[in-house]
Design an enzyme around this catalytic site. Sequence first.
Site, mmCIF file in Angstrom:
data_model
loop_
_atom_site.group_PDB
_atom_site.id
_atom_site.type_symbol
_atom_site.label_atom_id
_atom_site.label_comp_id
_atom_site.label_asym_id
_atom_site.label_seq_id
_atom_site.Cartn_x
_atom_site.Cartn_y
_atom_site.Cartn_z
ATOM 1 N N ASP A 8 0.877 -1.156 0.000
ATOM 2 C CA ASP A 8 0.000 0.000 0.000
ATOM 3 C C ASP A 8 0.924 1.219 0.000
ATOM 4 O O ASP A 8 2.095 1.104 0.374
ATOM 5 C CB ASP A 8 -0.886 -0.030 1.250
ATOM 6 C CG ASP A 8 -1.822 1.163 1.327
ATOM 7 O OD1 ASP A 8 -2.414 1.531 0.294
ATOM 8 O OD2 ASP A 8 -1.947 1.737 2.430
ATOM 9 N N ASP A 10 0.160 5.074 0.993
ATOM 10 C CA ASP A 10 0.043 5.965 2.160
ATOM 11 C C ASP A 10 -0.025 5.149 3.445
ATOM 12 O O ASP A 10 -0.910 4.316 3.618
ATOM 13 C CB ASP A 10 -1.195 6.851 2.026
ATOM 14 C CG ASP A 10 -1.146 7.726 0.769
ATOM 15 O OD1 ASP A 10 -0.050 8.189 0.418
ATOM 16 O OD2 ASP A 10 -2.203 7.934 0.156
ATOM 17 N N ARG A 107 -11.071 -1.123 -6.112
ATOM 18 C CA ARG A 107 -10.913 -0.453 -4.815
ATOM 19 C C ARG A 107 -10.830 -1.487 -3.689
ATOM 20 O O ARG A 107 -11.727 -2.288 -3.497
ATOM 21 C CB ARG A 107 -12.077 0.509 -4.569
ATOM 22 C CG ARG A 107 -11.924 1.279 -3.277
ATOM 23 C CD ARG A 107 -12.955 2.398 -3.142
ATOM 24 N NE ARG A 107 -12.801 3.045 -1.863
ATOM 25 C CZ ARG A 107 -11.855 3.917 -1.560
ATOM 26 N NH1 ARG A 107 -10.977 4.268 -2.486
ATOM 27 N NH2 ARG A 107 -11.752 4.448 -0.371
ATOM 28 N N LYS A 108 -9.710 -1.436 -2.964
ATOM 29 C CA LYS A 108 -9.581 -2.319 -1.804
ATOM 30 C C LYS A 108 -10.712 -1.974 -0.831
ATOM 31 O O LYS A 108 -11.003 -0.807 -0.660
ATOM 32 C CB LYS A 108 -8.212 -2.130 -1.133
ATOM 33 C CG LYS A 108 -7.058 -2.563 -2.014
ATOM 34 C CD LYS A 108 -5.689 -2.320 -1.368
ATOM 35 C CE LYS A 108 -5.360 -0.851 -1.392
ATOM 36 N NZ LYS A 108 -4.068 -0.521 -0.794
#
Length: 181
Positions: A8, A10, A107-108
């Site tokens: 990931d 951020d 989208r996770k």
Amino acid sequence: MSRAIFLDRDGVINKDHGYVHQVDDFEYIDGVFESCMSLKQMGYKLVVVTNQSGIARGMYSEDQFHSLTEWMDWNFADKGVELDGIYYCPHHAEQGIGVYKVDCDCRKPKPGMLNDAAKYLSLDLSQSVMVGDKVDDMLAAKAAGVPIRILVRTGKEIVESAEATVILDSIADVPAYLSGL
């Protein structure tokens, strides 16, 4: 088929100051370059998978995201680390504006980005690892069949998650953890 470390962005690669989209706001997590170099030396491909709902919300453009991503990619290359893939989701089903208001598969916590990376980069998801700072990262990895799911404390406040294999302080701890398996 190769194995990969899915990262990931951020909260894992950089500090999450909220909708980071400018170089001036991008602050690397301590040890990220050294850790990524070690992971490459261990035979992993490095693949960034990042939700970017700030695009969907109209806070910044895809062009701004691409400019920042190119800068980040160059930073890794300057440190001798090649990122093998960068995947992002610009959508948000509820908060999106216009064409970005989509209930997508990328989208996770959905596994679309991981599955796309596996397809295009010939990755063996069953031999891969997810490093994220949110339960959604863990859920996406689980849905994609990624068995090792590492939650790090450098991003969002950690909510104890049965979806995570282990909780570590930061990406700096990942190579040692994986070496011990």
